[in-house]
Design an enzyme around this catalytic site. Structure first.
Site, mmCIF file in Angstrom:
data_model
loop_
_atom_site.group_PDB
_atom_site.id
_atom_site.type_symbol
_atom_site.label_atom_id
_atom_site.label_comp_id
_atom_site.label_asym_id
_atom_site.label_seq_id
_atom_site.Cartn_x
_atom_site.Cartn_y
_atom_site.Cartn_z
ATOM 1 N N HIS A 1 49.743 -6.036 -19.221
ATOM 2 C CA HIS A 1 50.763 -6.751 -18.446
ATOM 3 C C HIS A 1 50.263 -8.102 -17.945
ATOM 4 C CE1 HIS A 1 53.767 -3.376 -17.798
ATOM 5 N NE2 HIS A 1 52.765 -2.771 -18.417
ATOM 6 N N ASP B 1 49.883 -16.402 -14.982
ATOM 7 C CA ASP B 1 50.638 -15.174 -14.745
ATOM 8 C C ASP B 1 50.949 -14.519 -16.085
ATOM 9 O OD1 ASP B 1 52.044 -13.303 -13.315
ATOM 10 O OD2 ASP B 1 53.212 -14.751 -12.175
HETATM 11 O O1 F6P Z 1 50.957 -7.636 -12.662
HETATM 12 C C1 F6P Z 1 50.058 -6.600 -12.697
HETATM 13 C C2 F6P Z 1 50.295 -5.584 -11.597
HETATM 14 O O2 F6P Z 1 49.352 -4.554 -11.722
HETATM 15 C C3 F6P Z 1 51.687 -4.996 -11.651
HETATM 16 O O3 F6P Z 1 51.791 -3.976 -12.582
HETATM 17 C C4 F6P Z 1 51.875 -4.559 -10.237
HETATM 18 O O4 F6P Z 1 53.209 -4.474 -9.864
HETATM 19 C C5 F6P Z 1 51.185 -5.658 -9.451
HETATM 20 O O5 F6P Z 1 50.180 -6.148 -10.319
HETATM 21 C C6 F6P Z 1 50.643 -5.180 -8.115
HETATM 22 O O6 F6P Z 1 49.575 -4.362 -8.354
HETATM 23 P P1 F6P Z 1 48.935 -3.240 -7.468
HETATM 24 O O7 F6P Z 1 49.168 -1.972 -8.194
HETATM 25 O O8 F6P Z 1 47.505 -3.623 -7.413
HETATM 26 O O9 F6P Z 1 49.589 -3.253 -6.114
#
Ligand code: F6P
Length: 489
Positions: A167, A379
């Protein structure tokens, strides 16, 4: 074929109930919306961490197995101790991979114990998964926390097809080679059968690393899905830009409640342009740079003083990591400096909101905003940009978007693309976007909405699954045109 989804976090959270027990509530994120029907129809399951440690929620398995907490498919928790959470999640995932993959190596803490925890927790996820899959199941692993899982599954004798979707961005070779565990991690990735990236740039970076670090690897390009050949393995590698449920966002923005709320927000700023920023608290989001650009715009275009308001929403995140709290302090200092410099009777230039907005309020803010200012330094995709377009059912509004957001590849023709490091450039683009005539807003917004509608979250999922399952890639997938790269101008 049964689908088994594995991600660091489950799409549900366990929260304390008023009676002293626990309740399971949906978490945030659009991924589950797209996957839910497939998981329900195919009796699939989702394996992931609850976000709480064993010490905080001792019986997560029992709570999720309770029939009252059924969601149409099985939820399987992986439990972490506080020290596993610290070294695997905060440590290797968010203090090494996250900054390195976002081109910020100076923020990395290359602690050897973090790598050991990453290996151990990936093995634990693999054990939980191996206990639940048969040879005909399809395992779909998500994101940077679990890059080492496929190798562990293979070592446990799992013969199912295993795919991975990243992602976040994949870094260029010069950045990747700084990782002390670069060979381990790259070889671990090559154990997957399909690897999906967000953009053509990420895949190009990955190929550069494969060519430089994996002796004997050959890359055959066959359009949107290429193959890497290494010894007896053939790994498919594709580009699948993740998206949102376009119709659902458009529907929510069309509801009277959202429209009324948007009217109220506008009425609070009479005869002013509203610029909106919505970002998770993160040093990759470029929030201080954005605030500096806003300040520069007010200095450069004195006519705009009193006529533009920035609403900056910052969603709390990973506050346990020192860099995140520093970022919060920097943002708050800048907001108060700028407000101190420009506020006058009846106008405060920046409205700062430090909390998330719920599913009803967010579309209202998007509808009220003349400009969405989305300027991450780097990003993976950035779904705020796509959500803004989907919510503009009135075909008005402008998008100022960073060239370094994955979304720029698909949205470059309707958005004002900017280099987020170029404070003066962002200030100029923002000034132009604020003064864009309604007709030009409409023609840009139509292009933007079409791009998001045509490649929504369902199309993303279909493309990925087809790439994973198709026997022959030569006709894959019939209507999957190549995703363009950003053109710098
Ligand atoms: O963008 C990557 C990501 O891991 C997303 O999947 C997630 O919503 C965001 O960052 C926040 O991540 P965390 O699980 O560390 O709160």
């Amino acid at each position: 074929m049964r689908i088994v989804v594995v991600s660091n976090r489950l799409p549900f959270v366990i929260v304390p109930a008023p009676d002293g027990g626990w309740v399971v509530e949906p978490g945030s994120g659009g991924l589950v919306t797209a996957l839910r029907p497939v998981l329900e129809n195919r009796h699939g399951c989702w394996i992931g961490w609850t976000g709480a440690t064993n010490e905080e929620v001792p019986r997560a398995g029992e709570i999720l197995a309770n029939p009252e907490n059924r969601f149409g498919f099985e939820l399987v928790p992986v439990t972490l101790t506080a020290s596993e959470r610290d070294d695997f999640y905060f440590g290797f995932s968010n203090e090494i991979l996250w900054p390195l993959f976002h081109d910020q190596p100076s923020v990395c803490r290359f602690e050897p114990r973090f790598w050991l925890a990453y290996e151990a927790v990936n093995r634990m996820f693999a054990e939980t998964t191996a206990a639940r899959v048969g040879p005909d199941d399809f395992i779909w692993v998500h994101d940077y926390h679990l890059m080492a899982m496929a190798g562990k599954l293979r070592a446990m004798g799992v013969r199912s097809r295993i795919a991975f979707f990243l992602h976040i961005p994949f870094p260029p070779l010069d950045m990747f080679v700084k990782l002390p565990w670069r060979f381990h991690l790259l070889r671990a990735l090559i154990e997957y059968d399909l690897i999906g990236f967000q953009t053509a740039r990420d895949r190009r970076n990955f190929f550069q690393c494969v060519r430089a670090l994996l002796r004997g690897a050959r890359i055959l390009s066959q359009g949107p899905v290429a193959t890497v050949h290494l010894h007896d393995r053939h790994i498919r590698v594709g580009v699948f830009p993740i998206s949102i449920d376009f119709s659902e966002f458009a529907r929510r923005a069309s509801e009277e409640q959202a429209m009324a709320k948007a009217r109220n927000l506008r009425a609070d700023e009479p005869d002013r342009k509203i610029v909106l920023g919505v970002d998770r608290l993160d040093y990759t989001k470029g929030i201080p740079e954005k605030l500096n650009a806003f300040r520069s715009m007010l200095r450069r275009f004195p006519d705009l003083k009193g006529r533009v308001t920035l609403i900056q929403v910052v969603v709390p995140s990973r506050e346990e990591i020192p860099g995140y709290l520093e970022q919060k302090t920097t943002i708050e200092r800048l907001v108060s400096e700028i407000n101190g410099e420009f506020t006058r009777s009846g106008w405060v230039p920046i409205h700062y909101i430090y909390r998330g907005l719920d599913a009803m309020r967010l579309p209202a803010y998007y509808l009220a905003a003349d400009v969405a200012l989305v300027t991450p330094l780097k990003d993976g995709m950035n779904l705020v940009a796509k959500e803004y377009c989907a919510c503009r059912v009135d075909e008005q509004g402008s998008l100022v978007l960073s060239e370094f957001a994955g979304a720029a590849a698909q949205l470059q023709h309707g958005a004002f693309l900017v280099n987020p490091f170029d404070v003066e450039g962002v200030a100029g683009a923002l000034g132009r976007a604020c003064q864009l005539p309604s007709e030009e807003q409409r023609s840009r917004m139509r292009r933007l909405r079409k791009a998001v509608r045509d490649y929504d979250i369902y199309r993303w999922m279909d493309a990925f699954l087809e790439a994973a399952i198709a026997k022959d890639l030569s006709d894959f997938p019939k209507n999957h045109e190549a995703i363009p790269e950003v053109v710098f101008s």
